[in-house]
Motif scaffolding. Structure first.
Motif, mmCIF file in Angstrom:
data_model
loop_
_atom_site.group_PDB
_atom_site.id
_atom_site.type_symbol
_atom_site.label_atom_id
_atom_site.label_comp_id
_atom_site.label_asym_id
_atom_site.label_seq_id
_atom_site.Cartn_x
_atom_site.Cartn_y
_atom_site.Cartn_z
ATOM 1 N N VAL A 39 0.845 -1.201 0.000
ATOM 2 C CA VAL A 39 0.000 0.000 0.000
ATOM 3 C C VAL A 39 0.877 1.247 0.000
ATOM 4 N N ASP A 40 1.896 1.246 0.855
ATOM 5 C CA ASP A 40 2.710 2.445 0.963
ATOM 6 C C ASP A 40 3.651 2.634 -0.221
ATOM 7 N N ARG A 41 4.019 1.567 -0.907
ATOM 8 C CA ARG A 41 4.737 1.740 -2.178
ATOM 9 C C ARG A 41 3.852 2.522 -3.162
ATOM 10 N N TYR A 42 2.624 2.155 -3.220
ATOM 11 C CA TYR A 42 1.649 2.791 -4.106
ATOM 12 C C TYR A 42 1.552 4.283 -3.785
ATOM 13 N N GLN B 233 -6.578 -11.464 -2.040
ATOM 14 C CA GLN B 233 -6.988 -10.771 -0.814
ATOM 15 C C GLN B 233 -6.431 -9.351 -0.785
ATOM 16 N N PHE B 234 -5.189 -9.192 -1.199
ATOM 17 C CA PHE B 234 -4.613 -7.855 -1.242
ATOM 18 C C PHE B 234 -5.352 -6.984 -2.259
ATOM 19 N N ILE B 235 -5.643 -7.521 -3.420
ATOM 20 C CA ILE B 235 -6.360 -6.758 -4.440
ATOM 21 C C ILE B 235 -7.730 -6.333 -3.917
ATOM 22 N N ASP B 236 -8.415 -7.226 -3.218
ATOM 23 C CA ASP B 236 -9.727 -6.886 -2.665
ATOM 24 C C ASP B 236 -9.610 -5.812 -1.588
ATOM 25 N N LEU B 237 -8.524 -5.857 -0.825
ATOM 26 C CA LEU B 237 -8.304 -4.793 0.155
ATOM 27 C C LEU B 237 -8.129 -3.451 -0.553
ATOM 28 N N MET B 238 -7.345 -3.442 -1.614
ATOM 29 C CA MET B 238 -7.121 -2.197 -2.348
ATOM 30 C C MET B 238 -8.421 -1.679 -2.974
ATOM 31 N N LYS B 239 -9.271 -2.586 -3.397
ATOM 32 C CA LYS B 239 -10.555 -2.186 -3.975
ATOM 33 C C LYS B 239 -11.361 -1.335 -3.004
ATOM 34 N N ASP B 240 -11.309 -1.671 -1.725
ATOM 35 C CA ASP B 240 -12.046 -0.918 -0.719
ATOM 36 C C ASP B 240 -11.236 0.235 -0.136
ATOM 37 N N TYR B 241 -9.906 0.097 -0.142
ATOM 38 C CA TYR B 241 -9.057 1.085 0.508
ATOM 39 C C TYR B 241 -8.894 2.357 -0.330
ATOM 40 N N LEU B 242 -8.775 2.209 -1.642
ATOM 41 C CA LEU B 242 -8.425 3.344 -2.480
ATOM 42 C C LEU B 242 -9.536 4.370 -2.684
ATOM 43 N N PRO B 243 -10.799 3.986 -2.873
ATOM 44 C CA PRO B 243 -11.809 4.998 -3.214
ATOM 45 C C PRO B 243 -11.906 6.188 -2.264
ATOM 46 N N GLY C 135 6.250 28.084 1.941
ATOM 47 C CA GLY C 135 5.645 29.359 1.567
ATOM 48 C C GLY C 135 4.159 29.324 1.291
ATOM 49 N N TYR C 136 3.500 28.216 1.567
ATOM 50 C CA TYR C 136 2.056 28.113 1.314
ATOM 51 C C TYR C 136 1.283 28.492 2.579
ATOM 52 N N ARG C 137 0.476 29.555 2.501
ATOM 53 C CA ARG C 137 -0.379 29.919 3.623
ATOM 54 C C ARG C 137 -1.568 28.965 3.676
ATOM 55 N N ILE C 138 -1.776 28.377 4.824
ATOM 56 C CA ILE C 138 -2.825 27.363 4.978
ATOM 57 C C ILE C 138 -4.129 28.026 5.415
ATOM 58 N N GLU C 139 -5.207 27.646 4.737
ATOM 59 C CA GLU C 139 -6.519 28.175 5.079
ATOM 60 C C GLU C 139 -7.398 27.163 5.808
ATOM 61 N N ARG C 140 -7.276 25.907 5.444
ATOM 62 C CA ARG C 140 -8.164 24.892 6.040
ATOM 63 C C ARG C 140 -7.529 23.524 5.870
ATOM 64 N N ILE C 141 -7.712 22.654 6.867
ATOM 65 C CA ILE C 141 -7.231 21.275 6.796
ATOM 66 C C ILE C 141 -8.345 20.352 7.265
ATOM 67 N N THR C 142 -8.579 19.300 6.482
ATOM 68 C CA THR C 142 -9.583 18.300 6.854
ATOM 69 C C THR C 142 -8.999 16.907 6.696
ATOM 70 N N ASP C 143 -9.548 15.988 7.475
ATOM 71 C CA ASP C 143 -9.249 14.571 7.273
ATOM 72 C C ASP C 143 -9.973 14.145 6.002
ATOM 73 N N LEU C 144 -9.225 13.667 4.999
ATOM 74 C CA LEU C 144 -9.832 13.376 3.702
ATOM 75 C C LEU C 144 -10.918 12.323 3.813
ATOM 76 N N ARG C 145 -10.750 11.344 4.669
ATOM 77 C CA ARG C 145 -11.731 10.264 4.764
ATOM 78 C C ARG C 145 -13.017 10.708 5.461
ATOM 79 N N THR C 146 -12.887 11.494 6.503
ATOM 80 C CA THR C 146 -14.064 11.826 7.323
ATOM 81 C C THR C 146 -14.600 13.227 7.068
ATOM 82 N N GLY C 147 -13.785 14.098 6.489
ATOM 83 C CA GLY C 147 -14.190 15.479 6.303
ATOM 84 C C GLY C 147 -14.049 16.328 7.557
#
Length: 592
Positions: free
Chosen positions: A291-294, A322-332, A394-406
């Motif tokens: 997963v982390d190589r990806y 089994q790994f492929i099936d995990l990736m199927k659910d993990y990536l979206p 040098g990037y001013r940050i305006e907002r940060i969210t957890d991508l999975r949960t929002g």
């Protein structure tokens, strides 16, 4: 799969590049040209599916007819491969059947005698099934006849091919095999108009002498060419084979030597052990590693070509499924951070990737559609605490969210560092934060206001670079035009070498990056004072040298005493190439 010839050519090429004058080495005209349309699919791809599958897939078959019968009787279906590829979000499939260790099998009906050719059009079925679901098929082609009798039988029929050609051809020689495989390129191009390209496992002299690649460009300008472990200008993509031995072990980009924007691919075996093809065992698969190589490859604008070992019936062993099936659910849930993005901290902008606080490690990706959106991928969390601290570039940050949960996260930004705080749930593989930034970077002197002793050093163009031509120590001077504030240097070195000393396929490699350096400043260009000395980390992406918050000066001189590469690695020893050096005058400040 490698030969000493390749080592000699590689070292010769590097020696030529490294001894060229800096003024000539600075321009990379090919990289600056627009990408041809045929590259669009590969440039948009995050991953591909690599399939080594042929007569000697276990259980081995020693004649073509029995292998083909076993394939059909086992229920082989192209839709299975296509569906499995889609689960890992692959955009293309590379079929490696015409392989030196798999019987030189050709999974298509061929009019050219010389090696196994099936009556069933397996290649055609795969191309049709893939095309129906938006995937491309690329055909692997080997250059090498030396394994022709490895299994105790002769897999190449020189007599039949000689009769076909009307002259004697020994297929067990490189020249003879080159002629045979050359003919097969043209047959395949003619019969499969939807075949997307060729994946070349090193060059054959016959191909080069007969301008094979130039003819492919003329006859099929839609087809891509990928080359394994060699960066040949006529090729569309460079593939890097089975990079291992780095820390952390998933960080394959640290062993890759192809600079952006060159199309680059990392091909690797998903099972922990064994061959590139199925050997009769259901071998374990490390989920964390793969997963982390990806993630790591996506964070460096590198495609992941993932090798799964199909059995004779085409199916993958259970642990790979089994790994492929995990990736199927993990990536979206995190797909927007991996697709349609560029690696952050390089020529495409973005915050600094790599080693962060308290043992944490990760990558940054930048949305192509909206450059104000970056994604922070924490692949190794901190050993203590509930935050990660990242150089903000040098990037001013305006907002940060957890991508999975929002969920919104608190952050604090000062002194060039972004701290993402209050992280309660760390993902076991990749904790992803979606970061919204201001429209423009802050605290960096525009390149048009800075003059450098080497023009390519501060021209804002990552397709040009300065080259020390092996001379150390070396000095680079930046002129701010008049006395101005200068807080830090942001240095992007050219990513043409690995970050550590390694050897692969008999080729020695090492990091051609700054090690020991000093920084001095001057108001008039004559009288200098030293303000900083140190050792720069050998790492990919932008690196920073802090100069002090109260510094005001006109001239800044960076003196490089040593680089990381050892004297035992002459192709990289004392070599240094730098894409860009920026001068910072302040840092964004904020919280949320």
């Amino acid at each position: 799969m490698r030969r000493r010839k390749l080592l000699v050519l590689w070292i010769a090429l590097l020696a030529l590049l490294c001894t060229a004058p800096a003024a000539n080495a600075g321009a990379n005209a090919e990289a600056a040209e627009p990408s041809p349309p045929r590259q669009t699919v590969l440039r948009n791809a995050t991953a591909g599916l690599f399939l080594h599958w042929g007569m000697f897939t276990a259980p081995k078959h020693y004649d073509c007819a029995s292998w083909e019968q076993a394939v059909t009787d086992g229920g082989w279906s192209p839709e299975y491969w296509v569906d499995e590829a889609r689960k890992i979000r692959a955009s293309y499939i590379v079929l490696a059947t015409f392989h030196s260790r798999l019987g030189y099998a050709r999974p298509w009906p061929s009019q050219i005698p010389g090696s196994c050719s099936t009556k069933r059009d397996i290649l055609g079925e795969l191309i049709k099934a893939a095309s129906a679901k938006g995937l491309k098929v690329i055909l692997y082609m080997t250059d090498d006849p030396k394994w022709h009798d490895e299994q105790g039988i002769e897999t190449l029929d020189s007599a039949a091919y000689s009769a076909h050609k009307g002259h004697d051809v020994d297929l067990t020689t490189r020249e003879g095999f080159g002629e045979f495989s050359y003919d097969n390129f043209f047959e395949v191009m003619r019969n499969y108009p939807k075949l997307s390209g060729f994946w070349i496992d090193n060059d054959n002299e016959y191909w080069e002498q007969h301008q094979l690649y130039e003819q492919i460009r003329q006859l099929r300008p839609d087809m891509t060419l990928s080359n394994n472990n060699e960066d040949t200008p006529i090729m569309d993509m460079v593939s890097h084979e089975q990079k291992t031995g780095m820390t952390p072990p998933y960080d394959q980009p640290s062993a890759i030597w192809t600079p952006m924007p060159r199309l680059t691919e990392s091909c690797y075996k998903v099972p922990d052990t064994g061959s590139w093809w199925y050997d009769g065992q259901d071998r374990p698969v490390s989920t964390l590693l793969n997963v982390d190589r990806y993630i790591a490859n996506a964070g460096n604008s590198i495609r992941s070509l993932m090798d799964f070992t199909a059995m004779v019936n085409g199916r993958f062993p259970s642990q790979q499924e089994q790994f492929i099936d995990l990736m199927k659910d993990y990536l979206p849930p995190i797909w927007e951070s991996l697709h349609g993005v560029d690696g952050g901290g390089f020529m495409y902008g973005g915050m600094q990737p790599g080693r962060w606080n308290d043992g944490s490690y990760g990558y940054v990706t930048v949305s192509r559609a909206d450059r104000r959106t970056q994604y922070v991928h924490v692949t190794t969390g901190p050993t203590t605490g509930d935050q990660v601290r990242i150089r903000d570039n040098g990037y001013r940050i305006e907002r940060i969210t957890d991508l999975r949960t929002g969920k919104r996260l608190h952050f604090d930004q000062r002194d060039g560092t972004l701290a993402i705080k209050g992280i309660a749930d760390w993902d076991p593989y990749d904790t992803v934060f979606k970061v919204r930034t201001a429209a423009h970077r802050e605290g960096v002197h525009p390149t048009r206001t800075v003059r450098a002793s080497e023009p390519a050093l501060a021209d804002g163009d990552f397709t040009t670079y300065t080259d020390n031509a092996g001379v150390l120590p070396v000095s680079y001077t930046l002129d701010l035009g008049h006395v101005r504030k200068a807080d830090f240097l942001g240095i992007n070195q050219r990513e043409w070498s690995p970050t550590y000393n390694r050897e692969t396929f008999g080729r020695k490699e090492d990091s051609a990056r700054i090690k020991d350096y000093t920084v001095s400043v001057s108001d008039d260009g004559s009288t200098w004072r030293d303000i900083r000395a140190g050792v720069l980390e050998s790492a990919r992406g932008v690196r920073f040298v802090d100069l002090g918050e109260s510094l005001r000066t006109r001239y800044i001189r960076l003196d490089v005493q040593t680089t990381w590469a050892a004297a035992t690695v002459p192709a990289f020893h004392r070599q240094l190439r730098i894409d860009e050096v920026e001068v910072g005058h302040g840092h964004p400040v904020g919280h949320g």
